[in-house]
Motif scaffolding. Sequence first.
Motif, PDB file in Angstrom:
ATOM      1  N   ARG A   1      12.787 -13.413  -3.329  1.00 21.42           N
ATOM      2  CA  ARG A   1      12.831 -14.459  -4.033  1.00 21.42           C
ATOM      3  C   ARG A   1      12.498 -14.416  -5.744  1.00 21.42           C
ATOM      4  NH1 ARG A   1       9.138 -18.251  -0.916  1.00 21.42           N
ATOM      5  NH2 ARG A   1       8.686 -16.072  -0.023  1.00 21.42           N
ATOM      6  N   ILE A   2      13.343 -15.096  -6.495  1.00 24.10           N
ATOM      7  CA  ILE A   2      13.053 -14.804  -8.076  1.00 24.10           C
ATOM      8  C   ILE A   2      12.651 -16.187  -8.606  1.00 24.10           C
ATOM      9  CG2 ILE A   2      14.281 -14.126 -10.093  1.00 24.10           C
ATOM     10  CD1 ILE A   2      15.857 -12.315  -8.342  1.00 24.10           C
ATOM     11  N   TRP A   3      11.929 -16.149  -9.650  1.00 25.75           N
ATOM     12  CA  TRP A   3      11.462 -17.057 -10.201  1.00 25.75           C
ATOM     13  C   TRP A   3      12.555 -17.409 -11.428  1.00 25.75           C
ATOM     14  CZ3 TRP A   3       8.493 -21.174  -9.117  1.00 25.75           C
ATOM     15  CH2 TRP A   3       7.356 -20.879  -8.296  1.00 25.75           C
ATOM     16  N   VAL A   4      13.335 -18.623 -11.565  1.00 23.21           N
ATOM     17  CA  VAL A   4      14.418 -18.521 -12.606  1.00 23.21           C
ATOM     18  C   VAL A   4      13.979 -19.975 -13.555  1.00 23.21           C
ATOM     19  CG1 VAL A   4      17.066 -19.036 -12.639  1.00 23.21           C
ATOM     20  CG2 VAL A   4      15.918 -17.711 -10.865  1.00 23.21           C
ATOM     21  N   PRO A   5      14.060 -19.604 -14.742  1.00 22.99           N
ATOM     22  CA  PRO A   5      13.832 -20.752 -15.392  1.00 22.99           C
ATOM     23  C   PRO A   5      15.398 -21.199 -15.848  1.00 22.99           C
ATOM     24  CG  PRO A   5      13.825 -18.746 -16.899  1.00 22.99           C
ATOM     25  CD  PRO A   5      14.159 -18.283 -15.419  1.00 22.99           C
ATOM     26  N   ARG A   6      15.221 -22.830 -16.104  1.00 23.99           N
ATOM     27  CA  ARG A   6      16.195 -23.608 -16.817  1.00 23.99           C
ATOM     28  C   ARG A   6      16.091 -23.735 -18.129  1.00 23.99           C
ATOM     29  NH1 ARG A   6      20.132 -25.987 -13.977  1.00 23.99           N
ATOM     30  NH2 ARG A   6      18.809 -26.103 -12.184  1.00 23.99           N
ATOM     31  N   ARG A   7      16.770 -23.073 -19.020  1.00 28.43           N
ATOM     32  CA  ARG A   7      16.773 -23.262 -20.533  1.00 28.43           C
ATOM     33  C   ARG A   7      16.645 -24.755 -20.770  1.00 28.43           C
ATOM     34  NH1 ARG A   7      17.888 -18.619 -23.442  1.00 28.43           N
ATOM     35  NH2 ARG A   7      18.815 -19.791 -25.181  1.00 28.43           N
ATOM     36  N   ALA A   8      15.907 -25.180 -21.879  1.00 27.18           N
ATOM     37  CA  ALA A   8      15.812 -26.557 -22.331  1.00 27.18           C
ATOM     38  C   ALA A   8      17.097 -27.208 -22.728  1.00 27.18           C
ATOM     39  CB  ALA A   8      14.788 -26.647 -23.392  1.00 27.18           C
ATOM     40  N   ALA A   9      17.501 -28.265 -22.243  1.00 27.27           N
ATOM     41  CA  ALA A   9      18.619 -28.922 -22.724  1.00 27.27           C
ATOM     42  C   ALA A   9      18.999 -29.175 -23.950  1.00 27.27           C
ATOM     43  CB  ALA A   9      18.809 -30.447 -21.957  1.00 27.27           C
TER      44      ALA A   9
ATOM     45  N   HIS B   1      10.853 -24.266 -13.814  1.00 27.70           N
ATOM     46  CA  HIS B   1      11.282 -22.876 -13.344  1.00 27.70           C
ATOM     47  C   HIS B   1      11.367 -23.319 -11.824  1.00 27.70           C
ATOM     48  CE1 HIS B   1       8.952 -21.598 -16.955  1.00 27.70           C
ATOM     49  NE2 HIS B   1       9.420 -20.213 -16.780  1.00 27.70           N
ATOM     50  N   ILE B   2      12.483 -22.236 -11.045  1.00 28.26           N
ATOM     51  CA  ILE B   2      12.666 -22.583  -9.781  1.00 28.26           C
ATOM     52  C   ILE B   2      12.908 -21.238  -8.951  1.00 28.26           C
ATOM     53  CG2 ILE B   2      14.764 -23.591  -8.396  1.00 28.26           C
ATOM     54  CD1 ILE B   2      16.069 -24.425 -11.105  1.00 28.26           C
ATOM     55  N   LEU B   3      12.075 -21.587  -7.874  1.00 28.40           N
ATOM     56  CA  LEU B   3      12.193 -20.277  -7.214  1.00 28.40           C
ATOM     57  C   LEU B   3      13.042 -20.330  -6.142  1.00 28.40           C
ATOM     58  CD1 LEU B   3      10.358 -17.819  -6.170  1.00 28.40           C
ATOM     59  CD2 LEU B   3       9.247 -19.284  -4.432  1.00 28.40           C
ATOM     60  N   MET B   4      14.113 -19.414  -6.534  1.00 25.62           N
ATOM     61  CA  MET B   4      15.488 -19.128  -5.747  1.00 25.62           C
ATOM     62  C   MET B   4      15.315 -17.992  -4.694  1.00 25.62           C
ATOM     63  SD  MET B   4      18.448 -19.880  -8.513  1.00 25.62           S
ATOM     64  CE  MET B   4      18.226 -21.373  -9.622  1.00 25.62           C
ATOM     65  N   ASP B   5      15.947 -18.126  -3.734  1.00 21.65           N
ATOM     66  CA  ASP B   5      16.277 -16.911  -2.815  1.00 21.65           C
ATOM     67  C   ASP B   5      17.582 -16.227  -3.540  1.00 21.65           C
ATOM     68  OD1 ASP B   5      18.552 -17.681  -1.590  1.00 21.65           O
ATOM     69  OD2 ASP B   5      17.394 -18.648  -0.277  1.00 21.65           O
ATOM     70  N   VAL B   6      17.506 -14.855  -2.783  1.00 20.23           N
ATOM     71  CA  VAL B   6      18.901 -14.038  -3.282  1.00 20.23           C
ATOM     72  C   VAL B   6      20.067 -14.758  -3.271  1.00 20.23           C
ATOM     73  CG1 VAL B   6      19.941 -11.779  -2.983  1.00 20.23           C
ATOM     74  CG2 VAL B   6      17.621 -11.702  -3.020  1.00 20.23           C
TER      75      VAL B   6
END
Length: 321
Positions: free
Chosen positions: A153-161, A262-267
């Motif tokens: 799993r990877i920590w994935v950020p979402r850029r500010a709107a 930040h979202i923890l996403m699996d592969v």
Amino acid sequence: MAPKYSNLDLVDQVDGFPNAATHPVAFAERTADHARFMYLSHTVGLIIPRVLEALQDVALSGDWWEITPGVVRLLGDTVEERTKNMDETTRRWRKAKRFEVLSGWRDERYTIYAPKGAPCFYMERCATPLFGVVAYGSHMTVYIPATPTTPLRIWVPRRAAGKATYPGMLDNTVAGGMGDGASPWECIIKEAAEEASLEGSYVRAHAKAVGFVSYFYVRHADAGGEAGLLQPEVEYCYDMIVKEPHEGGPVPKPFDGEVDEHILMDVDEVIENLGAGKFKPNCSAVLLDFFIRHGVLTAENEPDYLEIYSRLHRRLEFPTR
């Protein structure tokens, strides 16, 4: 649902300029109306026609440019003189609102290199795509390794709107441009704190340098400013293994307002979002490189494996640091 973009499509998005070494005819055709930005006998960038037109306007751009057919040179006998002349020109353009990209002025200097890693001059970060010079950054993938019962799993950020560039898109865990002479390592420590609230001592103890990706980006409108500007780049890559949050692993948190969450996403989730085009283009490149290094993307499951790998590590046509 079938992906909108293949992995090779994602590479095409970020490496969109013909390679002189592998596609000389396409390169010659593409650059027929471009000017080479020269220092001594070395090409340090490529200048598209609309920028060349601005440089030819002496009243607008100053008289510290030598322009001959197909070639532009920045005058100045020293690094300091060339830096001053470049700064004066780009500030004039900004004041005149000649190029929209300059509305993103940051007062952050990037180093433009002569051969053997020597500085040629320094210039404002947001102006670099106007001259097609090489820019540098550092990106880090923070991940929890796979176990017999859980996927990687990877920590994935979402850029500010509200960001001016690529608002709301997905990003690498930590990423930033290398300005003001910072090293790749210094850059990643700084960005880890600013973007993800990760302690410098923890990053220094756990992050590992794992190489780089390089490509020649033709900027999209979402990049901010004019579409079609040229941006060859090198991104130094780092990996950092962390534990599960419930085991005491750090949880990235927004700090400087550039990230919404930040979202923890699996592969599989990351792959799905890549295929849907939800990642910032150069972040897709960094993730594809991560997948290759970690055996997620292989010659057995990706028919374009060789082309993807080679184009993610493109030899750029200009002097580099």
